[in-house]
Design a protein around this motif. Structure first.
Motif, PDB file in Angstrom:
ATOM      1  N   THR A 209      80.324   9.080  75.215  1.00 46.52           N
ATOM      2  CA  THR A 209      78.872   8.974  75.380  1.00 46.52           C
ATOM      3  C   THR A 209      78.503   7.649  76.028  1.00 46.52           C
ATOM      4  O   THR A 209      77.597   7.586  76.866  1.00 46.52           O
ATOM      5  CB  THR A 209      78.174   9.099  74.014  1.00 46.52           C
ATOM      6  N   SER A 210      79.223   6.579  75.675  1.00 49.13           N
ATOM      7  CA  SER A 210      78.968   5.265  76.264  1.00 49.13           C
ATOM      8  C   SER A 210      79.249   5.269  77.763  1.00 49.13           C
ATOM      9  O   SER A 210      78.542   4.632  78.545  1.00 49.13           O
ATOM     10  CB  SER A 210      79.832   4.193  75.580  1.00 49.13           C
ATOM     11  N   ILE A 211      80.285   5.996  78.169  1.00 45.89           N
ATOM     12  CA  ILE A 211      80.601   6.112  79.594  1.00 45.89           C
ATOM     13  C   ILE A 211      79.443   6.763  80.333  1.00 45.89           C
ATOM     14  O   ILE A 211      79.037   6.312  81.413  1.00 45.89           O
ATOM     15  CB  ILE A 211      81.896   6.940  79.799  1.00 45.89           C
ATOM     16  N   LYS A 212      78.896   7.820  79.754  1.00 46.32           N
ATOM     17  CA  LYS A 212      77.758   8.502  80.373  1.00 46.32           C
ATOM     18  C   LYS A 212      76.560   7.566  80.480  1.00 46.32           C
ATOM     19  O   LYS A 212      75.892   7.507  81.517  1.00 46.32           O
ATOM     20  CB  LYS A 212      77.373   9.730  79.553  1.00 46.32           C
ATOM     21  N   ASP A 213      76.279   6.831  79.386  1.00 47.52           N
ATOM     22  CA  ASP A 213      75.139   5.911  79.390  1.00 47.52           C
ATOM     23  C   ASP A 213      75.304   4.825  80.452  1.00 47.52           C
ATOM     24  O   ASP A 213      74.337   4.456  81.134  1.00 47.52           O
ATOM     25  CB  ASP A 213      74.987   5.260  78.008  1.00 47.52           C
ATOM     26  N   LYS A 214      76.525   4.327  80.605  1.00 43.00           N
ATOM     27  CA  LYS A 214      76.777   3.278  81.601  1.00 43.00           C
ATOM     28  C   LYS A 214      76.592   3.829  83.013  1.00 43.00           C
ATOM     29  O   LYS A 214      75.996   3.178  83.879  1.00 43.00           O
ATOM     30  CB  LYS A 214      78.182   2.719  81.447  1.00 43.00           C
ATOM     31  N   LYS A 215      77.101   5.044  83.244  1.00 42.59           N
ATOM     32  CA  LYS A 215      76.938   5.660  84.569  1.00 42.59           C
ATOM     33  C   LYS A 215      75.461   5.860  84.887  1.00 42.59           C
ATOM     34  O   LYS A 215      75.010   5.635  86.019  1.00 42.59           O
ATOM     35  CB  LYS A 215      77.679   7.006  84.611  1.00 42.59           C
ATOM     36  N   GLU A 216      74.691   6.282  83.879  1.00 42.39           N
ATOM     37  CA  GLU A 216      73.261   6.497  84.092  1.00 42.39           C
ATOM     38  C   GLU A 216      72.551   5.176  84.363  1.00 42.39           C
ATOM     39  O   GLU A 216      71.672   5.089  85.233  1.00 42.39           O
ATOM     40  CB  GLU A 216      72.659   7.174  82.854  1.00 42.39           C
ATOM     41  N   LYS A 217      72.950   4.127  83.634  1.00 40.89           N
ATOM     42  CA  LYS A 217      72.352   2.812  83.847  1.00 40.89           C
ATOM     43  C   LYS A 217      72.663   2.295  85.249  1.00 40.89           C
ATOM     44  O   LYS A 217      71.784   1.780  85.947  1.00 40.89           O
ATOM     45  CB  LYS A 217      72.875   1.826  82.803  1.00 40.89           C
ATOM     46  N   ASP A 218      73.927   2.442  85.671  1.00 37.58           N
ATOM     47  CA  ASP A 218      74.326   2.007  87.014  1.00 37.58           C
ATOM     48  C   ASP A 218      73.560   2.788  88.080  1.00 37.58           C
ATOM     49  O   ASP A 218      73.156   2.231  89.111  1.00 37.58           O
ATOM     50  CB  ASP A 218      75.828   2.203  87.215  1.00 37.58           C
ATOM     51  N   ARG A 219      73.366   4.087  87.835  1.00 39.16           N
ATOM     52  CA  ARG A 219      72.645   4.917  88.806  1.00 39.16           C
ATOM     53  C   ARG A 219      71.198   4.460  88.934  1.00 39.16           C
ATOM     54  O   ARG A 219      70.657   4.357  90.038  1.00 39.16           O
ATOM     55  CB  ARG A 219      72.702   6.384  88.357  1.00 39.16           C
ATOM     56  N   GLN A 220      70.570   4.168  87.775  1.00 43.01           N
ATOM     57  CA  GLN A 220      69.192   3.710  87.795  1.00 43.01           C
ATOM     58  C   GLN A 220      69.072   2.363  88.505  1.00 43.01           C
ATOM     59  O   GLN A 220      68.121   2.121  89.258  1.00 43.01           O
ATOM     60  CB  GLN A 220      68.649   3.600  86.361  1.00 43.01           C
ATOM     61  N   THR A 222      71.064   1.249  90.849  1.00 46.21           N
ATOM     62  CA  THR A 222      71.252   1.490  92.283  1.00 46.21           C
ATOM     63  C   THR A 222      69.978   2.018  92.917  1.00 46.21           C
ATOM     64  O   THR A 222      69.564   1.558  93.997  1.00 46.21           O
ATOM     65  CB  THR A 222      72.394   2.507  92.505  1.00 46.21           C
ATOM     66  N   PHE A 223      69.332   2.975  92.245  1.00 39.88           N
ATOM     67  CA  PHE A 223      68.066   3.502  92.759  1.00 39.88           C
ATOM     68  C   PHE A 223      67.013   2.399  92.846  1.00 39.88           C
ATOM     69  O   PHE A 223      66.210   2.344  93.777  1.00 39.88           O
ATOM     70  CB  PHE A 223      67.553   4.637  91.873  1.00 39.88           C
ATOM     71  N   GLY A 224      67.035   1.516  91.821  1.00 39.92           N
ATOM     72  CA  GLY A 224      66.082   0.406  91.832  1.00 39.92           C
ATOM     73  C   GLY A 224      66.304  -0.517  93.015  1.00 39.92           C
ATOM     74  O   GLY A 224      65.358  -0.962  93.668  1.00 39.92           O
ATOM     75  N   LYS A 225      67.575  -0.813  93.309  1.00 39.43           N
ATOM     76  CA  LYS A 225      67.893  -1.676  94.449  1.00 39.43           C
ATOM     77  C   LYS A 225      67.486  -1.025  95.761  1.00 39.43           C
ATOM     78  O   LYS A 225      66.921  -1.674  96.650  1.00 39.43           O
ATOM     79  CB  LYS A 225      69.392  -1.977  94.463  1.00 39.43           C
ATOM     80  N   ILE A 226      67.789   0.284  95.864  1.00 46.51           N
ATOM     81  CA  ILE A 226      67.418   0.986  97.100  1.00 46.51           C
ATOM     82  C   ILE A 226      65.911   0.992  97.280  1.00 46.51           C
ATOM     83  O   ILE A 226      65.396   0.782  98.384  1.00 46.51           O
ATOM     84  CB  ILE A 226      67.962   2.428  97.061  1.00 46.51           C
ATOM     85  N   GLY A 227      65.169   1.202  96.165  1.00 50.80           N
ATOM     86  CA  GLY A 227      63.714   1.192  96.253  1.00 50.80           C
ATOM     87  C   GLY A 227      63.185  -0.157  96.690  1.00 50.80           C
ATOM     88  O   GLY A 227      62.280  -0.247  97.514  1.00 50.80           O
ATOM     89  N   LYS A 228      63.759  -1.222  96.139  1.00 51.77           N
ATOM     90  CA  LYS A 228      63.320  -2.566  96.494  1.00 51.77           C
ATOM     91  C   LYS A 228      63.629  -2.868  97.956  1.00 51.77           C
ATOM     92  O   LYS A 228      62.797  -3.415  98.699  1.00 51.77           O
ATOM     93  CB  LYS A 228      63.990  -3.607  95.598  1.00 51.77           C
ATOM     94  N   VAL A 229      64.858  -2.495  98.371  1.00 46.65           N
ATOM     95  CA  VAL A 229      65.251  -2.747  99.757  1.00 46.65           C
ATOM     96  C   VAL A 229      64.359  -1.971 100.716  1.00 46.65           C
ATOM     97  O   VAL A 229      63.936  -2.481 101.753  1.00 46.65           O
ATOM     98  CB  VAL A 229      66.732  -2.370  99.969  1.00 46.65           C
ATOM     99  N   THR A 230      64.065  -0.712 100.350  1.00 49.67           N
ATOM    100  CA  THR A 230      63.197   0.105 101.199  1.00 49.67           C
ATOM    101  C   THR A 230      61.831  -0.535 101.359  1.00 49.67           C
ATOM    102  O   THR A 230      61.260  -0.580 102.458  1.00 49.67           O
ATOM    103  CB  THR A 230      63.049   1.517 100.592  1.00 49.67           C
ATOM    104  N   LYS A 231      61.336  -1.069 100.251  1.00 51.83           N
ATOM    105  CA  LYS A 231      60.033  -1.728 100.298  1.00 51.83           C
ATOM    106  C   LYS A 231      60.086  -2.968 101.184  1.00 51.83           C
ATOM    107  O   LYS A 231      59.185  -3.213 102.001  1.00 51.83           O
ATOM    108  CB  LYS A 231      59.612  -2.116  98.879  1.00 51.83           C
ATOM    109  N   ASP A 232      61.190  -3.755 101.035  1.00 52.48           N
ATOM    110  CA  ASP A 232      61.331  -4.968 101.845  1.00 52.48           C
ATOM    111  C   ASP A 232      61.480  -4.634 103.327  1.00 52.48           C
ATOM    112  O   ASP A 232      60.922  -5.308 104.186  1.00 52.48           O
ATOM    113  CB  ASP A 232      62.548  -5.770 101.379  1.00 52.48           C
ATOM    114  N   VAL A 233      62.253  -3.580 103.615  1.00 50.44           N
ATOM    115  CA  VAL A 233      62.459  -3.192 105.012  1.00 50.44           C
ATOM    116  C   VAL A 233      61.155  -2.740 105.642  1.00 50.44           C
ATOM    117  O   VAL A 233      60.847  -3.070 106.787  1.00 50.44           O
ATOM    118  CB  VAL A 233      63.520  -2.068 105.094  1.00 50.44           C
ATOM    119  N   THR A 234      60.397  -1.957 104.864  1.00 48.51           N
ATOM    120  CA  THR A 234      59.103  -1.501 105.375  1.00 48.51           C
ATOM    121  C   THR A 234      58.219  -2.690 105.737  1.00 48.51           C
ATOM    122  O   THR A 234      57.551  -2.718 106.777  1.00 48.51           O
ATOM    123  CB  THR A 234      58.394  -0.638 104.320  1.00 48.51           C
TER     124      THR A 234
END
Length: 268
Positions: A209-220, A222-234
Motif C-alpha cells: 500500500t505504501s508503494i501505491k501511495d508513493k507512486k500516487e504522490k510522485d504522480r501528483q 509531476t503533474f504539479g511541476k508540469i502545471g507550473k511549467v506550463t503556466k511559466d511558459v505561457t
C-alpha cells in the motif's frame, strides 16, 4: 372524513418527529458504545501463532505462559504429510494456526510420536500417487499447507515481496505455489514432491500500500511541476521570451531534443 384522516396522519408524523428528537442522542450513544465494544474486543483477541515443527512442550509453554490461552496436547493421526517429520513436533492445532481467539480459549495441539511417523511412512510407501493440482490460491496459508501435506507433498513456505497487486489482500492469503526455485508446476503432482507455497502477511500488504501511495504522490508532484511549467511558459511566450522550451526541460528535468539548425538557416 378525509379531512380527519389527514389531520390524524399529520399528528402521527409530528409525534414521530418529536420521539426521534428525544431518542436520537440515545440511539447515537448506544451505537457508539456498541462500536467501541466491538473494537475493544477485536483488540483483545489473541492470534494463535504458527507452531508447526515446534517441540510440543515449547508450544504448550508459549500458548499458556505468553499468550494466556489454555493448551492441551493430542497425538496426531498418521498421514502422508508426517512421513518426513520429527518426533514430538507439533503439526497443527484446533482452532487453526492464525486464528484470533478470546484469552483463555482452549487450544488443542496435535503432535507426533515415533509410532505415528512410522505408520505415516508406511502409508507413503504404499500410496505413491499422481493427482491433479489442487486449487489453493486465495486460501489461508495454514489451511493450504494442511491440504497439500495431506496429499503427501513436502511444503516450504515463502513470504512474498511487496507488490501493487497485493493491495486489498488478506493476512495469510496464498498467492501462488511452485516447484523449488520457482519452477512452474504442470497440471499434475505426485506424493513426495516438494513445493514452495507463497503467501502474504500484514507487513507485506502494508508495504504494498505504501508503494501505491508513493507512486500516487510522485504522480501528483509531476503533474504539479508540469502545471507550473506550463503556466511559466505561457507567461514567457506572452512576454516574448524565446527560451521557453529550454526552461521546460530545466524545470521538469527531462531535456528536450533540440532541433538541429542547418547552416543555411543559420545564415538567414
Amino acid at each position: 372524513m378525509e379531512g380527519e384522516k389527514m389531520v390524524w396522519q399529520k399528528g402521527v408524523i409530528k409525534a414521530g418527529k418529536e420521539v426521534a428528537k428525544i431518542m436520537a442522542p440515545d440511539v447515537l450513544n448506544l451505537g457508539a458504545k456498541i462500536g467501541t465494544e466491538i473494537v475493544q474486543k477485536q483488540m483483545n483477541l489473541v492470534k494463535i501463532p504458527d507452531l508447526k515443527d515446534v517441540h510440543v512442550d515449547e508450544a504448550l509453554r508459549v500458548l499458556k505462559d505468553e499468550l494466556n490461552l489454555t493448551p492441551i496436547s493430542a497425538i496426531a493421526n498418521p498421514s502422508l504429510a508426517y512421513a518426513y517429520e520429527s518426533e514430538n513436533d507439533v503439526m497443527h492445532s484446533e482452532p487453526r494456526f492464525g486464528s484470533r481467539v478470546d484469552p483463555g480459549t482452549t487450544v488443542k495441539v496435535y503432535y507426533l510420536t515415533q509410532e505415528v511417523i512410522d505408520k505415516s511412512k508406511n502409508l507413503l510407501g504404499n500410496v505413491v500417487q499422481e493427482f491433479q493440482v489442487p486449487r489453493i490460491i486465495g486460501l489461508n496459508i495454514y489451511e493450504a499447507r494442511e491440504d497439500l501435506e495431506g496429499l503427501g507433498l513436502k511444503v516450504t513456505e515463502k513470504l512474498e515481496k511487496p507488490h501493487l497487486s497485493f493491495i486489498g489482500k488478506e493476512d495469510g492469503q496464498v498467492t501462488r505455489f511452485t516447484y523449488p526455485n520457482d519452477q512452474k508446476i504442470g497440471s499434475k503432482l505426485k506424493s513426495g514432491d516438494r513445493v514452495w507455497l507463497y503467501y502474504l502477511n500484514e507487513e507485506v500488504i502494508l508495504e504494498s500500500t505504501s508503494i501505491k501511495d508513493k507512486k500516487e504522490k510522485d504522480r501528483q508532484e509531476t503533474f504539479g511541476k508540469i502545471g507550473k511549467v506550463t503556466k511559466d511558459v505561457t507567461k514567457e511566450i506572452y512576454t516574448g521570451t524565446v527560451d521557453a522550451p529550454k526552461n521546460i526541460a530545466k524545470n521538469i528535468k527531462n531535456p528536450f531534443t533540440k532541433k538541429k539548425v542547418s547552416s543555411d538557416e543559420s545564415e538567414e
